[in-house]
Design a protein around this motif. Structure first.
Motif, PDB file in Angstrom:
ATOM      1  N   HIS A  31     -28.067  67.493 -18.644  1.00 17.32           N
ATOM      2  CA  HIS A  31     -29.181  67.835 -19.621  1.00 17.32           C
ATOM      3  C   HIS A  31     -29.799  66.881 -20.078  1.00 17.32           C
ATOM      4  O   HIS A  31     -29.362  65.879 -20.087  1.00 17.32           O
ATOM      5  CB  HIS A  31     -28.667  69.058 -20.957  1.00 17.32           C
ATOM      6  N   GLY A  84     -30.198  60.430 -20.440  1.00 14.19           N
ATOM      7  CA  GLY A  84     -30.442  61.483 -19.534  1.00 14.19           C
ATOM      8  C   GLY A  84     -30.798  60.765 -18.176  1.00 14.19           C
ATOM      9  O   GLY A  84     -30.066  60.901 -17.097  1.00 14.19           O
ATOM     10  N   TYR A 119     -35.658  73.884 -17.943  1.00 16.17           N
ATOM     11  CA  TYR A 119     -35.088  75.101 -18.909  1.00 16.17           C
ATOM     12  C   TYR A 119     -35.886  75.986 -19.551  1.00 16.17           C
ATOM     13  O   TYR A 119     -35.807  77.084 -19.958  1.00 16.17           O
ATOM     14  CB  TYR A 119     -34.048  74.414 -19.602  1.00 16.17           C
ATOM     15  N   ILE A 134     -20.422  68.442 -16.312  1.00 19.68           N
ATOM     16  CA  ILE A 134     -21.905  68.478 -17.047  1.00 19.68           C
ATOM     17  C   ILE A 134     -21.903  67.661 -18.317  1.00 19.68           C
ATOM     18  O   ILE A 134     -21.193  67.654 -19.065  1.00 19.68           O
ATOM     19  CB  ILE A 134     -21.909  69.987 -17.478  1.00 19.68           C
ATOM     20  N   TYR A 135     -22.957  66.670 -18.036  1.00 18.40           N
ATOM     21  CA  TYR A 135     -23.226  65.864 -19.129  1.00 18.40           C
ATOM     22  C   TYR A 135     -24.217  66.261 -20.135  1.00 18.40           C
ATOM     23  O   TYR A 135     -25.423  66.738 -19.751  1.00 18.40           O
ATOM     24  CB  TYR A 135     -23.850  64.652 -18.539  1.00 18.40           C
ATOM     25  N   ASP A 136     -23.814  66.453 -21.340  1.00 18.65           N
ATOM     26  CA  ASP A 136     -24.729  67.182 -22.384  1.00 18.65           C
ATOM     27  C   ASP A 136     -25.265  66.336 -23.432  1.00 18.65           C
ATOM     28  O   ASP A 136     -24.400  66.324 -24.485  1.00 18.65           O
ATOM     29  CB  ASP A 136     -24.151  68.413 -22.581  1.00 18.65           C
ATOM     30  N   ALA A 148     -28.026  74.799 -24.922  1.00 20.20           N
ATOM     31  CA  ALA A 148     -27.684  73.945 -23.517  1.00 20.20           C
ATOM     32  C   ALA A 148     -26.224  73.922 -23.472  1.00 20.20           C
ATOM     33  O   ALA A 148     -25.711  74.157 -22.389  1.00 20.20           O
ATOM     34  CB  ALA A 148     -28.023  72.825 -23.637  1.00 20.20           C
ATOM     35  N   PHE A 149     -25.521  73.661 -24.346  1.00 18.28           N
ATOM     36  CA  PHE A 149     -24.001  73.512 -24.367  1.00 18.28           C
ATOM     37  C   PHE A 149     -23.582  74.873 -24.061  1.00 18.28           C
ATOM     38  O   PHE A 149     -22.746  75.157 -23.347  1.00 18.28           O
ATOM     39  CB  PHE A 149     -23.346  73.054 -25.576  1.00 18.28           C
ATOM     40  N   SER A 184     -23.843  75.890 -20.645  1.00 19.11           N
ATOM     41  CA  SER A 184     -23.309  74.932 -19.763  1.00 19.11           C
ATOM     42  C   SER A 184     -21.631  75.539 -19.803  1.00 19.11           C
ATOM     43  O   SER A 184     -21.003  75.501 -18.717  1.00 19.11           O
ATOM     44  CB  SER A 184     -22.994  73.752 -20.189  1.00 19.11           C
ATOM     45  N   LEU A 212     -17.007  69.319 -19.146  1.00 22.28           N
ATOM     46  CA  LEU A 212     -18.274  69.124 -19.985  1.00 22.28           C
ATOM     47  C   LEU A 212     -17.977  68.031 -21.070  1.00 22.28           C
ATOM     48  O   LEU A 212     -16.953  67.642 -21.445  1.00 22.28           O
ATOM     49  CB  LEU A 212     -18.327  70.252 -20.850  1.00 22.28           C
ATOM     50  N   PRO A 218     -19.715  66.314 -23.870  1.00 22.77           N
ATOM     51  CA  PRO A 218     -20.919  66.397 -24.879  1.00 22.77           C
ATOM     52  C   PRO A 218     -21.122  64.925 -25.499  1.00 22.77           C
ATOM     53  O   PRO A 218     -20.200  64.265 -25.986  1.00 22.77           O
ATOM     54  CB  PRO A 218     -20.258  67.212 -26.088  1.00 22.77           C
TER      55      PRO A 218
END
Length: 196
Positions: A2, A9, A47, A68-70, A76-77, A80, A90, A92
């Protein structure tokens, strides 16, 4: 991935590619997605226009994303959690959306998902209120050595051209308010750099 058009990012995309990952990048708008593509993203999701969960599941054959890199948080989380693969992870990294998600433990349980918190300051001993005990000092030394090893790997990748540090704009230190406002408005593509 994300926040794929922002500074962290874009770096996350490059790190993922350096590690051999297939990178699915999500961002809002064509300019940010173009930057993500230039950084090496394999697949792009706007998105604002696409159903993020449905697109990730489509791209992964229904399995979901393994990691998943957030740096965004919030919605968004939450999405995810619904498109991470069983036994996925995940990470965060921040809450650029301004919303800190609340994690429903039932989803973690039924999908065997790991959520990995990461606060960089912990690895460098930031925020200590008192001198560390001998055991704390030894633990901190180990964490700092891990960070040094990771930094050396990143510098090697930078030297090999795998990491490029996309700079969106340079701002005089006196104009820091302008730079931070652009970041806050989420209009910066890449990193905003303050120059003394």
């Amino acid at each position: 991935m994300h926040g794929a058009g922002g500074g962290s990012g874009l770096t996350g995309i490059e790190v993922g590619k350096a590690m051999g990952a297939t990178v699915v990048a999500s961002a809002g708008g064509a300019d940010k997605l173009a930057a993500a593509k230039a950084a090496g993203a394999d697949y792009l999701i706007d998105y604002r226009k696409e159903d993020l969960r449905a697109r990730v599941l489509e791209l992964t054959g229904g399995r979901g994303a393994d990691v998943i890199y957030d740096p965004v948080g919030g919605d968004a989380f939450n999405v995810s959690l619904r498109c991470v693969a069983p036994e996925g992870r995940l990470i965060p990294m921040g809450f650029a959306s301004g919303a800190i998600p609340q994690i429903p433990a039932n989803i973690l349980l039924v999908k065997n998902v790991t959520v990995i918190g990461f606060y960089y300051g912990y690895y460098n001993g930031w925020g200590g209120k008192a001198p560390p005990t001998a055991a704390e000092a030894a633990s901190l030394a180990k964490r700092r050595a891990m960070v040094m090893d990771a930094q050396m790997e990143l510098m090697r990748w930078f030297g090999e051209g795998k990491l490029k540090a996309f700079v969106a704009g340079r701002f005089d230190l006196a104009d820091w308010v302008t730079a931070f406002k652009l970041i806050e408005e989420r209009t910066v593509v890449g990193k905003a750099v303050l120059v003394p």
